[in-house]
Design a protein around this motif. Sequence first.
Motif, PDB file in Angstrom:
ATOM      1  N   SER A  95       0.833  -1.208   0.000  1.00 15.53           N
ATOM      2  CA  SER A  95       0.000   0.000   0.000  1.00 15.53           C
ATOM      3  C   SER A  95       0.866   1.256   0.000  1.00 15.53           C
ATOM      4  O   SER A  95       0.496   2.262  -0.589  1.00 15.53           O
ATOM      5  N   HIS A  96       2.047   1.197   0.640  1.00 13.77           N
ATOM      6  CA  HIS A  96       2.963   2.343   0.592  1.00 13.77           C
ATOM      7  C   HIS A  96       3.511   2.522  -0.821  1.00 13.77           C
ATOM      8  O   HIS A  96       3.651   3.640  -1.296  1.00 13.77           O
ATOM      9  N   ARG A  97       3.814   1.415  -1.488  1.00 12.70           N
ATOM     10  CA  ARG A  97       4.297   1.493  -2.871  1.00 12.70           C
ATOM     11  C   ARG A  97       3.224   2.094  -3.779  1.00 12.70           C
ATOM     12  O   ARG A  97       3.512   2.938  -4.622  1.00 12.70           O
ATOM     13  N   GLU A  98       1.993   1.642  -3.594  1.00  9.54           N
ATOM     14  CA  GLU A  98       0.878   2.162  -4.394  1.00  9.54           C
ATOM     15  C   GLU A  98       0.661   3.643  -4.113  1.00  9.54           C
ATOM     16  O   GLU A  98       0.443   4.432  -5.035  1.00  9.54           O
ATOM     17  N   LEU A  99       0.729   4.028  -2.842  1.00 10.08           N
ATOM     18  CA  LEU A  99       0.551   5.431  -2.476  1.00 10.08           C
ATOM     19  C   LEU A  99       1.653   6.295  -3.078  1.00 10.08           C
ATOM     20  O   LEU A  99       1.386   7.367  -3.630  1.00 10.08           O
ATOM     21  N   ALA A 100       2.902   5.833  -3.003  1.00 15.63           N
ATOM     22  CA  ALA A 100       4.021   6.596  -3.574  1.00 15.63           C
ATOM     23  C   ALA A 100       3.820   6.798  -5.070  1.00 15.63           C
ATOM     24  O   ALA A 100       3.988   7.914  -5.580  1.00 15.63           O
ATOM     25  N   ALA A 101       3.438   5.741  -5.766  1.00 14.46           N
ATOM     26  CA  ALA A 101       3.207   5.842  -7.210  1.00 14.46           C
ATOM     27  C   ALA A 101       2.048   6.798  -7.505  1.00 14.46           C
ATOM     28  O   ALA A 101       2.122   7.597  -8.445  1.00 14.46           O
ATOM     29  N   THR A 102       0.993   6.745  -6.710  1.00 15.23           N
ATOM     30  CA  THR A 102      -0.163   7.629  -6.899  1.00 15.23           C
ATOM     31  C   THR A 102       0.215   9.083  -6.679  1.00 15.23           C
ATOM     32  O   THR A 102      -0.186   9.960  -7.453  1.00 15.23           O
ATOM     33  N   ILE A 103       0.995   9.347  -5.641  1.00 12.61           N
ATOM     34  CA  ILE A 103       1.420  10.728  -5.359  1.00 12.61           C
ATOM     35  C   ILE A 103       2.233  11.279  -6.525  1.00 12.61           C
ATOM     36  O   ILE A 103       1.990  12.395  -6.986  1.00 12.61           O
ATOM     37  N   LEU A 104       3.190  10.503  -7.015  1.00  8.40           N
ATOM     38  CA  LEU A 104       4.025  10.980  -8.122  1.00  8.40           C
ATOM     39  C   LEU A 104       3.211  11.157  -9.396  1.00  8.40           C
ATOM     40  O   LEU A 104       3.391  12.130 -10.126  1.00  8.40           O
ATOM     41  N   ARG A 105       2.298  10.227  -9.650  1.00  7.74           N
ATOM     42  CA  ARG A 105       1.449  10.335 -10.837  1.00  7.74           C
ATOM     43  C   ARG A 105       0.553  11.571 -10.743  1.00  7.74           C
ATOM     44  O   ARG A 105       0.420  12.337 -11.696  1.00  7.74           O
ATOM     45  N   THR A 106      -0.053  11.803  -9.575  1.00  8.93           N
ATOM     46  CA  THR A 106      -0.931  12.953  -9.367  1.00  8.93           C
ATOM     47  C   THR A 106      -0.173  14.263  -9.523  1.00  8.93           C
ATOM     48  O   THR A 106      -0.684  15.238 -10.077  1.00  8.93           O
ATOM     49  N   ALA A 107       1.070  14.280  -9.036  1.00  8.57           N
ATOM     50  CA  ALA A 107       1.905  15.480  -9.122  1.00  8.57           C
ATOM     51  C   ALA A 107       2.592  15.601 -10.480  1.00  8.57           C
ATOM     52  O   ALA A 107       3.289  16.588 -10.729  1.00  8.57           O
ATOM     53  N   ASP A 108       2.426  14.610 -11.345  1.00 12.17           N
ATOM     54  CA  ASP A 108       3.063  14.557 -12.657  1.00 12.17           C
ATOM     55  C   ASP A 108       4.582  14.636 -12.537  1.00 12.17           C
ATOM     56  O   ASP A 108       5.254  15.360 -13.264  1.00 12.17           O
ATOM     57  N   VAL A 109       5.113  13.870 -11.579  1.00  7.91           N
ATOM     58  CA  VAL A 109       6.553  13.789 -11.346  1.00  7.91           C
ATOM     59  C   VAL A 109       7.044  12.449 -11.872  1.00  7.91           C
ATOM     60  O   VAL A 109       6.447  11.417 -11.590  1.00  7.91           O
ATOM     61  N   GLN A 110       8.137  12.472 -12.634  1.00  5.37           N
ATOM     62  CA  GLN A 110       8.667  11.248 -13.215  1.00  5.37           C
ATOM     63  C   GLN A 110      10.109  11.029 -12.816  1.00  5.37           C
ATOM     64  O   GLN A 110      10.975  10.786 -13.644  1.00  5.37           O
ATOM     65  N   GLY A 111      10.376  11.130 -11.541  1.00  9.94           N
ATOM     66  CA  GLY A 111      11.727  10.928 -11.038  1.00  9.94           C
ATOM     67  C   GLY A 111      12.349  12.231 -10.600  1.00  9.94           C
ATOM     68  O   GLY A 111      11.735  13.290 -10.684  1.00  9.94           O
ATOM     69  N   GLY A 112      13.554  12.129 -10.089  1.00 12.24           N
ATOM     70  CA  GLY A 112      14.268  13.300  -9.599  1.00 12.24           C
ATOM     71  C   GLY A 112      14.435  13.250  -8.096  1.00 12.24           C
ATOM     72  O   GLY A 112      14.324  12.198  -7.476  1.00 12.24           O
ATOM     73  N   MET A 113      14.686  14.410  -7.518  1.00  9.84           N
ATOM     74  CA  MET A 113      14.914  14.536  -6.081  1.00  9.84           C
ATOM     75  C   MET A 113      13.580  14.738  -5.362  1.00  9.84           C
ATOM     76  O   MET A 113      12.808  15.607  -5.729  1.00  9.84           O
ATOM     77  N   ILE A 114      13.335  13.918  -4.338  1.00  8.07           N
ATOM     78  CA  ILE A 114      12.146  14.059  -3.491  1.00  8.07           C
ATOM     79  C   ILE A 114      12.613  14.364  -2.085  1.00  8.07           C
ATOM     80  O   ILE A 114      13.449  13.643  -1.541  1.00  8.07           O
ATOM     81  N   VAL A 115      12.089  15.422  -1.501  1.00  5.20           N
ATOM     82  CA  VAL A 115      12.340  15.735  -0.097  1.00  5.20           C
ATOM     83  C   VAL A 115      11.046  15.427   0.637  1.00  5.20           C
ATOM     84  O   VAL A 115      10.029  16.061   0.414  1.00  5.20           O
ATOM     85  N   HIS A 116      11.090  14.411   1.480  1.00  3.28           N
ATOM     86  CA  HIS A 116       9.907  13.940   2.195  1.00  3.28           C
ATOM     87  C   HIS A 116       9.918  14.528   3.603  1.00  3.28           C
ATOM     88  O   HIS A 116      10.628  14.049   4.478  1.00  3.28           O
ATOM     89  N   LEU A 117       9.134  15.593   3.791  1.00  6.09           N
ATOM     90  CA  LEU A 117       9.069  16.259   5.094  1.00  6.09           C
ATOM     91  C   LEU A 117       8.193  15.448   6.034  1.00  6.09           C
ATOM     92  O   LEU A 117       7.103  15.026   5.668  1.00  6.09           O
ATOM     93  N   GLY A 118       8.663  15.254   7.252  1.00  6.18           N
ATOM     94  CA  GLY A 118       7.914  14.458   8.213  1.00  6.18           C
ATOM     95  C   GLY A 118       7.848  13.007   7.778  1.00  6.18           C
ATOM     96  O   GLY A 118       6.792  12.406   7.704  1.00  6.18           O
ATOM     97  N   CYS A 119       9.009  12.409   7.509  1.00  8.32           N
ATOM     98  CA  CYS A 119       9.060  11.071   6.922  1.00  8.32           C
ATOM     99  C   CYS A 119       8.649   9.960   7.880  1.00  8.32           C
ATOM    100  O   CYS A 119       8.526   8.813   7.471  1.00  8.32           O
ATOM    101  N   GLY A 120       8.414  10.305   9.131  1.00  6.83           N
ATOM    102  CA  GLY A 120       7.927   9.306  10.088  1.00  6.83           C
ATOM    103  C   GLY A 120       8.843   8.114  10.208  1.00  6.83           C
ATOM    104  O   GLY A 120      10.055   8.264  10.356  1.00  6.83           O
ATOM    105  N   ASP A 121       8.259   6.921  10.100  1.00 10.88           N
ATOM    106  CA  ASP A 121       9.044   5.694  10.268  1.00 10.88           C
ATOM    107  C   ASP A 121       9.793   5.280   9.004  1.00 10.88           C
ATOM    108  O   ASP A 121      10.441   4.245   8.973  1.00 10.88           O
ATOM    109  N   GLY A 122       9.698   6.077   7.961  1.00 18.37           N
ATOM    110  CA  GLY A 122      10.452   5.816   6.731  1.00 18.37           C
ATOM    111  C   GLY A 122       9.778   4.875   5.746  1.00 18.37           C
ATOM    112  O   GLY A 122      10.326   4.613   4.684  1.00 18.37           O
ATOM    113  N   ALA A 123       8.580   4.381   6.052  1.00 19.38           N
ATOM    114  CA  ALA A 123       7.921   3.419   5.166  1.00 19.38           C
ATOM    115  C   ALA A 123       7.603   4.033   3.804  1.00 19.38           C
ATOM    116  O   ALA A 123       7.923   3.451   2.767  1.00 19.38           O
ATOM    117  N   LEU A 124       6.988   5.195   3.792  1.00 21.70           N
ATOM    118  CA  LEU A 124       6.658   5.837   2.519  1.00 21.70           C
ATOM    119  C   LEU A 124       7.923   6.353   1.840  1.00 21.70           C
ATOM    120  O   LEU A 124       8.054   6.277   0.621  1.00 21.70           O
TER     121      LEU A 124
END
Length: 86
Positions: free
Chosen positions: A13-42
Motif C-alpha cells: 500500500s505504501h508502494r501504491e501510495l508513492a506511485a499515486t502521489i508521483l502520478r498525481t503530481a506529474d513527477v517522473q523521477g528526480g529529487m524528493i524531499v519527504h518532510l515528516g518522513c515518520g518511520d520511513g515506510a513511505l
Amino acid sequence: PVPQASRGATIDSHRELAATILRTADVQGGMIVHLGCGDGALTAAFAELDGCLVHGLERSTERVAAARARRVSAEGGDASGGVCET
C-alpha cells in the motif's frame, strides 16, 4: 487533498501510495524531499521507484530510529530535525 497511508498500511500500500502521489503530481523521477518522513515506510517506497533520489526529514528521534530499522539511512534528530535518507 494529498493521499495518505492508513495506520497499519502494508508495504504494497505504501508502494501504491508513492506511485499515486508521483502520478498525481506529474513527477517522473528526480529529487524528493519527504518532510515528516515518520518511520520511513513511505520514504522507502518512493526510493524504490525508478529515477527517484529521496531525502526524508523527521524531527522525532524515535521515528528516525524506526526509519533506520527499515534500512532507511537516518541521522538522529535534534531541535533542527533528523534526516532519513535512502
